[in-house]
Scaffold this active site. Structure first.
Site, PDB file in Angstrom:
ATOM      1  N   HIS A  48       0.829  -1.204   0.000  1.00 56.86           N
ATOM      2  CA  HIS A  48       0.000   0.000   0.000  1.00 56.86           C
ATOM      3  C   HIS A  48       0.867   1.259   0.000  1.00 56.86           C
ATOM      4  O   HIS A  48       0.556   2.247  -0.680  1.00 56.86           O
ATOM      5  CB  HIS A  48      -0.934   0.007   1.210  1.00 56.86           C
ATOM      6  N   ARG A  52       0.948   4.219  -2.913  1.00 58.42           N
ATOM      7  CA  ARG A  52       0.740   5.646  -2.652  1.00 58.42           C
ATOM      8  C   ARG A  52       1.908   6.466  -3.179  1.00 58.42           C
ATOM      9  O   ARG A  52       1.723   7.544  -3.750  1.00 58.42           O
ATOM     10  CB  ARG A  52       0.547   5.889  -1.157  1.00 58.42           C
TER      11      ARG A  52
END
Length: 201
Positions: A48, A52
């Site tokens: 994750h 990002r």
């Protein structure tokens, strides 16, 4: 403005929430609530983070598995004291935050009541936040009834949490197969029923 984004596992809710935040704000604070218990969870968190970073959006990531209300209040207070706009915040996800608190209180006889108090505090923090606030949660009540008492308690608390937060958010999105649908503007209201269909009392 507070927005709730819900959906099942791998429904695309987190991706949609991030796109929603990036569409409306120049920068944002990403509050990650996950508690890393094992290597598999660490790999998920790292993935994750990389996603990002690859978006080229200036996320300021904060990891806070428990004190979410306090962090929201602090972010708002810091902005007001500095005379700057209250920052946009994306929280991912509330279900993990709920899990963290339930596991902390698991040995207490009144665990459900203690977690419910945390949910009340969260609803108040969400209602009073002056900036854009996007909350990601999970729909956990569509499957089978959990076999163990703790699982059933979690399912019930998660359902109550989602209902409570949906009531204080301006928009509520359900994401299924990557397709977001805004629910709150489509909600059926009993007071709009034709008078001939209302039950006499």
């Amino acid at each position: 403005m507070a927005v709730l984004v819900t959906g099942g596992a791998r429904s695309g809710k987190s991706a949609f929430a991030e796109q929603l935040a990036m569409h409306g704000e120049m920068r944002g604070i990403y509050i990650a609530t996950s508690h890393i218990y094992d290597e598999e969870m660490r790999e998920r968190v790292d993935l994750h983070k990389q996603q990002r970073l690859s978006s080229d959006y200036p996320w300021d990531t904060r990891e806070e598995p428990y004190e979410l209300c306090e962090l929201l209040e602090q972010l708002q207070a810091d902005a007001m004291n500095a005379g700057t706009p209250v920052p946009a915040v994306l929280v991912d996800c509330l279900t993990l935050w709920l899990t963290n608190w339930l596991l902390r209180y698991e040995s207490e006889a009144n665990a459900s009541a203690l977690v419910t108090k945390r949910l009340d505090e969260l609803a108040e923090s969400v209602s009073s936040y002056a900036g854009t606030l996007i909350l990601v949660t999970n729909e956990v009540g569509d499957g089978i009834v959990p076999e163990y008492p703790l699982g059933r308690t979690f399912r019930d608390l998660a359902g109550r949490m989602n209902q409570r937060l949906a009531s204080v958010c301006e928009e509520v999105f359900l994401v299924t197969a990557g397709i977001p649908i805004e629910l709150k503007s489509r909600a059926y209201r009993l007071d709009t029923r034709p008078s001939s269909l209302r039950t006499e009392r």
